[in-house]
Design a protein around this motif. Structure first.
Motif, mmCIF file in Angstrom:
data_model
loop_
_atom_site.group_PDB
_atom_site.id
_atom_site.type_symbol
_atom_site.label_atom_id
_atom_site.label_comp_id
_atom_site.label_asym_id
_atom_site.label_seq_id
_atom_site.Cartn_x
_atom_site.Cartn_y
_atom_site.Cartn_z
ATOM 1 N N UNK A 1 0.672 -1.282 -0.066
ATOM 2 C CA UNK A 1 0.089 -0.174 -0.001
ATOM 3 C C UNK A 1 1.022 1.360 0.043
ATOM 4 N N UNK A 2 2.184 1.269 -0.054
ATOM 5 C CA UNK A 2 2.999 2.128 -0.058
ATOM 6 C C UNK A 2 3.647 2.558 1.096
ATOM 7 N N UNK A 3 3.431 1.948 2.281
ATOM 8 C CA UNK A 3 4.448 1.758 3.412
ATOM 9 C C UNK A 3 3.920 2.787 4.378
ATOM 10 N N UNK A 4 3.081 3.745 4.008
ATOM 11 C CA UNK A 4 2.452 4.808 4.976
ATOM 12 C C UNK A 4 1.118 4.738 5.353
ATOM 13 N N UNK A 5 0.303 4.065 4.933
ATOM 14 C CA UNK A 5 -1.009 3.867 5.117
ATOM 15 C C UNK A 5 -1.444 3.544 6.474
ATOM 16 N N UNK A 6 -2.701 4.329 6.896
ATOM 17 C CA UNK A 6 -2.931 4.535 8.258
ATOM 18 C C UNK A 6 -4.220 3.423 8.362
ATOM 19 N N UNK A 7 -5.105 3.219 7.227
ATOM 20 C CA UNK A 7 -6.151 2.800 7.152
ATOM 21 C C UNK A 7 -6.784 2.934 6.012
ATOM 22 N N UNK A 8 -7.984 1.914 5.639
ATOM 23 C CA UNK A 8 -8.802 2.296 4.332
ATOM 24 C C UNK A 8 -10.187 1.991 4.847
ATOM 25 N N UNK A 9 -10.900 2.608 4.016
ATOM 26 C CA UNK A 9 -12.585 2.288 4.118
ATOM 27 C C UNK A 9 -13.067 1.405 3.035
ATOM 28 N N UNK A 10 -13.929 0.658 3.354
ATOM 29 C CA UNK A 10 -14.634 -0.375 2.455
ATOM 30 C C UNK A 10 -15.980 -0.161 2.292
ATOM 31 N N UNK A 11 -16.554 -0.099 1.309
ATOM 32 C CA UNK A 11 -17.967 -0.013 1.013
ATOM 33 C C UNK A 11 -18.532 -0.689 -0.122
ATOM 34 N N UNK A 12 -19.692 -0.696 -0.767
ATOM 35 C CA UNK A 12 -20.483 -1.200 -1.723
ATOM 36 C C UNK A 12 -20.872 -2.517 -1.499
ATOM 37 N N UNK A 13 -20.345 -3.258 -0.760
ATOM 38 C CA UNK A 13 -20.584 -4.777 -0.571
ATOM 39 C C UNK A 13 -19.832 -5.200 0.966
ATOM 40 N N UNK A 14 -20.385 -6.024 1.518
ATOM 41 C CA UNK A 14 -19.597 -6.469 2.674
ATOM 42 C C UNK A 14 -18.587 -7.133 2.278
ATOM 43 N N UNK A 15 -17.342 -6.928 3.311
ATOM 44 C CA UNK A 15 -15.991 -7.427 3.402
ATOM 45 C C UNK A 15 -15.966 -8.754 4.082
ATOM 46 N N UNK A 16 -15.554 -9.730 3.130
ATOM 47 C CA UNK A 16 -15.327 -11.048 4.007
ATOM 48 C C UNK A 16 -14.456 -10.878 5.366
ATOM 49 N N UNK A 17 -15.314 -11.360 6.427
ATOM 50 C CA UNK A 17 -14.382 -11.170 7.909
ATOM 51 C C UNK A 17 -13.008 -11.506 7.954
ATOM 52 N N UNK A 18 -12.718 -12.775 7.289
ATOM 53 C CA UNK A 18 -11.277 -13.011 7.339
ATOM 54 C C UNK A 18 -10.402 -12.334 6.870
ATOM 55 N N UNK A 19 -10.859 -11.756 5.542
ATOM 56 C CA UNK A 19 -10.056 -10.714 4.647
ATOM 57 C C UNK A 19 -9.828 -9.338 5.735
#
Length: 649
Positions: free
Chosen positions: A388-406
């Motif tokens: 992710x470039x090495x500086x990533x603090x976090x991401x947001x996900x939407x549009x559909x549920x994210x698989x919990x294990x992922x």
């Protein structure tokens, strides 16, 4: 924990937010984009014009807020010179690029309303959207988008002009049919706007001052599974609410850099723009999905939003690389993935952000797991963050549920993925996971948004984020908006005791087997995606059938790498998908998932398809959502074959 943001006394519109942002931080970087640079663009320190990143990546340029304000004013005034008036509709048919944003800002500051059109929309549906919306001007990305309009110009009598982002040859009256709209470049539109501003320097600010919060701001046409798309009417206050909420939550700062690749024609993309303008951090813009890995390495963003499929593909590629290396390195990755998930689960105690080990003196993560996590971070997780470039603090996900294990894997690796929930009809944002990271839920309702669960399990919501109706479709509006303002989402869900929203499926997608048992396909599909790193898409079938089956597609790069490792000779993806070796591979994961399901939920049979679902066949939307009815039409023969034995036995 953050205090809830105040949404009272918010500005009337996002245009007001934008003008305030330009005044507040004129010299700060606003937008970063790949070459060629726009006139007057300045270069960020990280990627100056004329410099290339190692490996030959593209050169990037940037606009300050001041220059963005100048170009936006010129575009807005240019639209006024074309006769655009408040609440007139102006279409944008283009991919995600800085010109899309400038055009949208120009439309807003002209007091008009943007009609969004995905660039992948075919000519017939593009013409329908422009005609139904009554769009008078269209921003077209290139010759391909212009051709759609020229082909259907007789159906678009209200369309008076087309503004192209890229140079287009053959745009004289004779070459475009003689009776079509005027065609001009974005540069020419800005020149006309500059001329108007020399005569009326306050024209844009005066227009913005007259915007009413209930005026139409955006028309987004939802890509329905059947019939014509519906135009969702979103008022200026919808976006002002989203901007004010992002500002108040305090999760983002002007020190952040966000990478934006999501379709701006989608409510999710537009929602991100609201947050960026309100907070004032720079946004790096490039909608080409194939450039995503290189862009992340070059730009090194601190935050990013994506749909679940992107995170699934990244995880699959990491797992595939570990398998390719084999031996000790593969075993280390498998161990580290397990540690990441266990660590993330242990941290999910009320009041704990993912990755915290202590809270008020109380250990949230066992000592032995913390030690393993530190070791795994050095061996594996640091490399994951570098993707992710090495500086990533976090991401947001939407549009559909994210698989919990992922989600658990990335959280444990130091990249919390905060899930949210919303629809086009709710201007995207309705609920969001914040500091209290929780996997498998879509956060708590945003301040100012009311959510309740109907007796049939349907999620209902009410608030300033909700659409004002479907364009020209009062009867369809009445079906989903009741007199008390509650929007009926069509989604099934539940609220936990501590107020988190969990999405369990779609009412229309709920399966009822011939034995009378109800099955939520989304839950099963999510489990299989989390368990099997080869899966690309899954559609569970079983409505009015004796048992459930599944159509499964596999991630081509991951599968091909696996086949090479095992010396399988069939060079084609389709051939591999039909092989006994691949069927046995997938069967192992299906059996694993089945052990955690009720008997009537289990996948009794499955078919590995020779190709993935795609837009060309109408099986996925531009935002990567699967259109189940079309998938079942495309693969009706394969579905019937899975039930043939039951009918003949």
């Amino acid at each position: 924990m953050n205090q809830p943001p105040s949404i009272d006394n918010r500005p009337v519109s996002l245009a007001h937010f934008f003008l305030s942002r330009v005044r507040a931080s004129p010299d700060a970087e606003a937008y970063r984009f790949p070459a060629p640079a726009a006139p007057g663009g300045t270069a960020p320190e990280e990627a100056a014009p004329g410099d290339s990143a190692p490996g030959g990546e593209e050169r990037w340029h940037s606009l300050t807020w001041a220059h963005t304000g100048e170009r936006t004013a010129a575009i807005a005034a240019g639209l006024m010179s074309l006769g655009i008036r408040p609440q007139d509709r102006v279409g944008i048919a283009a991919g995600t690029r800085v010109e899309w944003i400038l055009a949208d800002l120009g439309v807003m500051c002209a007091g008009a309303a943007t009609t969004t059109v995905y660039p992948t929309t075919d000519a017939e549906e593009t013409a329908y959207i422009l005609a139904d919306s009554g769009s008078r001007v269209l921003f077209a990305e290139d010759a391909g988008q212009l051709a759609k309009v020229v082909r259907h110009r007789a159906e678009l009598p209200e369309l008076t002009a087309v503004v192209t982002f890229e140079p287009v040859a053959g745009t004289t009256a004779e070459e475009t049919g003689g009776d079509g709209p005027e065609v001009l470049s974005l540069e020419e539109l800005e020149r006309r706007g500059a001329d108007l501003l020399r005569k009326r320097p306050d024209a844009v600010e005066e227009t913005v001052a007259k915007i009413d919060r209930e005026d139409l701001a955006t028309l987004i046409y939802t890509s329905g599974t059947t019939g014509r798309p519906k135009g969702v009417r979103l008022a200026h206050d919808c976006w002002s609410f989203q901007a004010q909420t992002a500002l108040g939550l305090g999760l983002l700062s002007q020190e952040d850099l966000e990478f934006a690749w999501l379709p701006m024609a989608h409510a999710f993309g537009k929602n991100l723009l609201c947050a960026q303008i309100a907070v004032g951090y720079p946004l790096a813009v490039d909608g080409r999905l194939e450039q995503l890995p290189a862009n992340l390495r070059l730009l090194r963003p601190t935050v990013m939003a994506a749909v679940p499929r992107v995170f699934e593909k990244i995880y699959n590629s990491l797992a595939a690389e570990a398998r390719r290396m084999g031996g000790t390195k593969e075993r280390i990755f498998v161990w580290a993935a397990r540690v990441a998930r266990e660590y993330a689960r242990a941290a999910q105690i009320k009041g704990a952000a993912c990755g915290e080990g202590m809270e008020s003196g109380k250990t949230l993560v066992p000592f032995w797991l913390s030690v393993q996590h530190v070791i795994a971070d050095r061996l594996v997780y640091a490399g994951v963050r570098e993707v992710f470039g090495g500086r990533i603090r976090g991401c947001t996900s939407g549009s559909a549920p994210l698989a919990p294990d992922i989600g658990l894997f990335f959280c444990g690796a130091g990249i919390p993925i905060l899930e949210g929930y919303g629809l086009t009809e709710s201007s995207c944002g309705a609920s969001m996971s914040l500091l209290e990271y929780r996997t498998g839920v879509a956060g708590r309702p945003l301040p100012g948004v009311e959510v309740r669960i109907a007796d049939n399990g349907e999620i209902l919501m009410r608030g300033p984020n909700i659409m004002r109706g479907y364009h020209h479709l009062p009867e369809k509006t009445a079906e989903v908006l009741d007199p008390d303002g509650w929007f009926h989402t069509g989604d099934l869900g539940e609220l936990t005791e501590d107020g988190y929203l969990r999405i369990t499926g779609r009412i229309k997608e709920l399966i009822k087997t011939s034995g009378g048992k109800y099955v939520a396909p989304l839950e099963i599909e999510s489990r299989l995606k989390g368990a099997c790193p080869f899966v690309s898409n899954v559609v569970v079938v079983g409505d009015h059938r004796h048992y459930c089956t599944a159509l499964i597609t596999l991630d081509e790069p991951t599968l091909m790498a696996w086949a090479r490792e095992r010396g399988l000779t069939d060079p084609s993806y389709a051939g591999l998908c039909g092989s006994e070796e691949v069927r046995a591979l997938v069967a192992g994961y299906v059996d694993e998932v089945n052990t955690g399901l009720q008997r009537w939920q289990t996948i009794k049979k499955f078919t590995v398809l020779p190709r993935d679902f795609d837009q060309a066949h109408g099986e996925v939307t531009p935002s990567m959502k699967v259109r189940r009815p079309q998938v079942q039409r495309s693969f009706a023969a394969e579905i019937d074959a899975m039930y043939e034995e039951a009918r003949t036995s």
